[in-house]
Enzyme design. Structure first.
Site, PDB file in Angstrom:
ATOM      1  N   ASN A 175     -14.319  -4.654   4.960  1.00 55.38           N
ATOM      2  CA  ASN A 175     -13.539  -4.498   6.062  1.00 55.38           C
ATOM      3  C   ASN A 175     -14.407  -4.030   7.367  1.00 55.38           C
ATOM      4  O   ASN A 175     -15.213  -2.803   6.685  1.00 55.38           O
ATOM      5  CB  ASN A 175     -12.127  -3.468   5.659  1.00 55.38           C
ATOM      6  CG  ASN A 175     -11.419  -3.285   6.769  1.00 55.38           C
ATOM      7  OD1 ASN A 175     -10.754  -2.007   6.758  1.00 55.38           O
ATOM      8  ND2 ASN A 175     -11.083  -4.172   7.635  1.00 55.38           N
ATOM      9  N   GLY A 176     -14.184  -4.299   8.633  1.00 52.12           N
ATOM     10  CA  GLY A 176     -14.621  -3.885   9.515  1.00 52.12           C
ATOM     11  C   GLY A 176     -15.904  -4.407  10.134  1.00 52.12           C
ATOM     12  O   GLY A 176     -16.382  -5.454   9.522  1.00 52.12           O
ATOM     13  N   CYS A 229      -7.659   5.833   5.398  1.00 50.43           N
ATOM     14  CA  CYS A 229      -7.059   6.391   6.721  1.00 50.43           C
ATOM     15  C   CYS A 229      -7.715   7.681   7.083  1.00 50.43           C
ATOM     16  O   CYS A 229      -7.931   8.763   6.379  1.00 50.43           O
ATOM     17  CB  CYS A 229      -5.513   6.505   6.416  1.00 50.43           C
ATOM     18  SG  CYS A 229      -4.579   7.111   8.105  1.00 50.43           S
ATOM     19  N   GLN A 271       0.710  -1.244   0.027  1.00 52.11           N
ATOM     20  CA  GLN A 271       0.147  -0.012   0.025  1.00 52.11           C
ATOM     21  C   GLN A 271       0.830   1.316   0.199  1.00 52.11           C
ATOM     22  O   GLN A 271       1.859   1.380   0.710  1.00 52.11           O
ATOM     23  CB  GLN A 271      -0.945   0.090   1.173  1.00 52.11           C
ATOM     24  CG  GLN A 271      -2.112   1.157   1.166  1.00 52.11           C
ATOM     25  CD  GLN A 271      -2.742   1.291   2.492  1.00 52.11           C
ATOM     26  OE1 GLN A 271      -2.371   1.829   3.256  1.00 52.11           O
ATOM     27  NE2 GLN A 271      -4.220   1.168   2.185  1.00 52.11           N
ATOM     28  N   GLU A 297      -7.671  -4.739  13.730  1.00 48.84           N
ATOM     29  CA  GLU A 297      -7.360  -4.628  15.020  1.00 48.84           C
ATOM     30  C   GLU A 297      -7.673  -6.098  15.523  1.00 48.84           C
ATOM     31  O   GLU A 297      -7.067  -6.378  16.524  1.00 48.84           O
ATOM     32  CB  GLU A 297      -8.462  -3.537  15.729  1.00 48.84           C
ATOM     33  CG  GLU A 297      -7.887  -2.252  15.389  1.00 48.84           C
ATOM     34  CD  GLU A 297      -8.604  -1.200  16.235  1.00 48.84           C
ATOM     35  OE1 GLU A 297      -9.664  -1.405  16.927  1.00 48.84           O
ATOM     36  OE2 GLU A 297      -8.122  -0.114  16.182  1.00 48.84           O
ATOM     37  N   HIS A 350     -14.119  -0.169   3.936  1.00 50.18           N
ATOM     38  CA  HIS A 350     -14.477  -0.132   5.266  1.00 50.18           C
ATOM     39  C   HIS A 350     -15.688   0.386   5.449  1.00 50.18           C
ATOM     40  O   HIS A 350     -16.143   1.492   4.922  1.00 50.18           O
ATOM     41  CB  HIS A 350     -13.197   0.599   6.041  1.00 50.18           C
ATOM     42  CG  HIS A 350     -13.360   0.466   7.757  1.00 50.18           C
ATOM     43  ND1 HIS A 350     -12.422   0.437   8.303  1.00 50.18           N
ATOM     44  CD2 HIS A 350     -14.255   0.311   8.531  1.00 50.18           C
ATOM     45  CE1 HIS A 350     -12.528   0.446   9.579  1.00 50.18           C
ATOM     46  NE2 HIS A 350     -13.822   0.442   9.607  1.00 50.18           N
ATOM     47  N   LYS A 378      -8.297   1.031  -1.367  1.00 48.81           N
ATOM     48  CA  LYS A 378      -9.127   0.981  -0.043  1.00 48.81           C
ATOM     49  C   LYS A 378      -9.682   2.149   0.141  1.00 48.81           C
ATOM     50  O   LYS A 378      -9.024   3.102   0.477  1.00 48.81           O
ATOM     51  CB  LYS A 378      -8.007   0.508   1.042  1.00 48.81           C
ATOM     52  CG  LYS A 378      -8.780  -0.085   2.413  1.00 48.81           C
ATOM     53  CD  LYS A 378      -7.869  -0.377   3.529  1.00 48.81           C
ATOM     54  CE  LYS A 378      -8.378  -1.193   4.605  1.00 48.81           C
ATOM     55  NZ  LYS A 378      -9.031   0.041   5.511  1.00 48.81           N
TER      56      LYS A 378
END
Length: 493
Positions: free
Chosen positions: A292-293, A182, A138, A317, A252, A224
């Site tokens: 994602n998530g 991000c 990335q 995480e 996400h 992403k």
């Protein structure tokens, strides 16, 4: 595995792959800094040509102090303490510290690129065929030309010499990912991540199309993203990414404002919508979308795939705390494990990660040239045994101290102390760590967010009722309950 700054290191990628992770992303690499400094390249990119020995930084050597396990020798030189370190000096230092060492060979790469007895212009690849694992690097930035240059330097540094001589790419990198997800303040300051996507979708698409034009055809380009702040922009955003030529989208299911203590439940409905939009618009029923998530336990993986229809699931995480979250064939959810078994599993993860770090010490990255390598190790250690360090604050403080624990060997000794303290526990149920959900590192922000929201609601109600008599307060609450019942009835109808 998600791209995580100073946490998607080679040793941790190998640990996760051993427990079922198939696709890994590297940490985010800042494109401008990467093309501007060779030192930055060595300290941030832990991807190498197949069969080459991995690089050990001076920071990595510090992390290895006192280790008995053999570790890889440095392959190239960097400047340490303002003085150039010669190859001879580094080799001599290596031989003195690890005389039986034969080096650590890098063996990560895209799935299916190598097969047994295949050859590249006569070069046998039998020794690396079984290490075919997809890897995406990335990068982050806002200038199409700089992003393209960074991607090309990454491929040049990781390509096999014979392939490079013939003008094609045969290395471990399966794709380049553009960071448009991000939500951190540093991304806002640097005009990248989710902030760049909110600022200019067209600029993001320009970056994608530039990479597609400049990179080899066998290297994919992915993006992403997060959910847009304005829900009605979702469809157009996906259309634009596909028109620009993106090969894969990771979404996400939260907006850039839903972060840390402001985190909310992941919106799987929106992810499912992205999947449908992407496949309808591209006219490709298999267009790859990664969800994602909202992944906390192993069972969430299948649940997310079924609910969203996504091609794959990404974890960040939760994976940091449980590197085996994708090992669904044999794994049970943490809630189904006894506290003692859970403790033993987490300690085992720590030992295995430390073992891998003695072979592949993490690069210092953004964590500092002196202690950066061990700072990365320290962060992983803390997350894996977070709930137990919370019960032993003296060990937690020792681990976090900048001078008390500074090497893999010292971290191992602290882990032994932690094991010893739990060796005579007879009733695990009385321990705080036995409450698996509330004591987990994954839940640290989420529990705080729930408490904060409940406190805020309570303060709001208390403010509205202040100054009223007891009877007036009762009437207000009765009216509020009546409206809630009517609202629920209308939703059912």
């Amino acid at each position: 595995m998600a791209p995580m700054v100073a946490q998607s290191d080679l040793a941790f990628r190998k640990l996760c792959r051993a427990y079922g992770t198939e696709l890994c992303f590297t940490q985010m690499i800042h494109a401008h800094n990467f093309v501007s400094s060779e030192s930055f390249q060595w300290n941030h990119l832990d991807v190498y040509p197949w069969g080459q020995e991995s690089y050990v930084s001076p920071s990595g050597f510090r992390a290895l102090k006192g280790c008995k396990s053999p570790s890889p020798p440095p392959l190239f030189l960097l400047e340490e303490d303002g003085c150039e370190v010669t190859m001879d000096a580094l080799q001599q230092q290596q031989q003195q510290q690890y005389p039986k060492n034969n080096g650590a060979i890098y063996n990560e790469g895209p799935m299916g690129t190598c097969t047994k007895n295949a050859s590249w212009n006569g070069m046998e690849t039998d020794d690396i065929h079984h290490h075919s694992h997809p890897l995406i690097v990335q990068i982050a930035g806002n200038n199409p030309q700089t992003m393209s240059k960074a991607a090309k330097v990454i491929l040049e540094r990781t390509n096999h010499p014979q392939a490079a001589a013939n003008g094609w790419y045969r290395g471990p990198v399966a794709g380049i990912d553009i960071n448009c997800g991000c939500p951190q303040g540093i991304a806002k300051k640097g005009r990248y991540g989710a902030f760049l996507m909110e600022e200019s979708e067209d600029l993001v698409c320009d970056i994608i199309s530039t990479l597609k034009r400049d990179l080899p055809s066998n290297v994919g380009v992915s993006c992403k993203i997060r959910l847009p702040l304005q829900e009605d922009k979702l469809q157009e955003r996906i259309w634009k990414l596909i028109d620009a030529g993106v090969d894969l989208i990771t979404v996400h299911g939260r907006t850039l404002k839903e972060n840390k203590t402001k985190v909310r439940e992941c919106n799987w409905d929106a992810i499912a919508k992205v999947v449908q939009i992407a496949r309808d618009y591209s006219q490709n029923p298999d267009f790859p979308v990664i969800a994602n998530g909202g992944i906390e336990y192993s069972s969430d993986v299948d649940r997310c795939l079924t609910y969203t229809g996504a091609s794959a699931v990404m974890s960040s995480e939760a994976l940091l705390e449980n590197p085996g979250i994708f090992q669904q064939s044999a794994a049970k959810d943490d809630l189904e494990l006894s506290p003692e078994v859970l403790f033993q599993r987490q300690v085992r993860y720590c030992h295995e990660y430390l073992d891998l770090c003695t072979v592949y010490p993490p690069l210092p990255g953004s964590l500092g040239k002196v202690g950066g390598s061990f700072n990365c190790i320290r962060a992983h250690f803390f997350k894996m045994v977070h709930r137990y360090l919370e019960e032993h604050p003296d060990l937690r403080e020792c681990l976090g101290h900048p001078t008390k624990v500074t090497s893999i060997n010292e971290a191992r000794q602290l882990l032994y102390q932690l094991e010893q303290r739990y060796s005579n526990v007879t009733d695990w149920s009385v321990l705080r760590s036995s409450n698996v959900r509330k004591s987990s590192w994954y839940r640290r922000h989420r529990e705080a967010a729930i408490t904060s929201r409940m406190s805020t609601r309570g303060q709001k109600v208390e403010s509205e009722l202040s100054g009223l008599s007891i009877e007036e307060k009762k009437n207000v609450m009765r009216e509020r309950l009546r409206k809630l019942r009517e609202q629920r009835l209308s939703q059912v109808q």
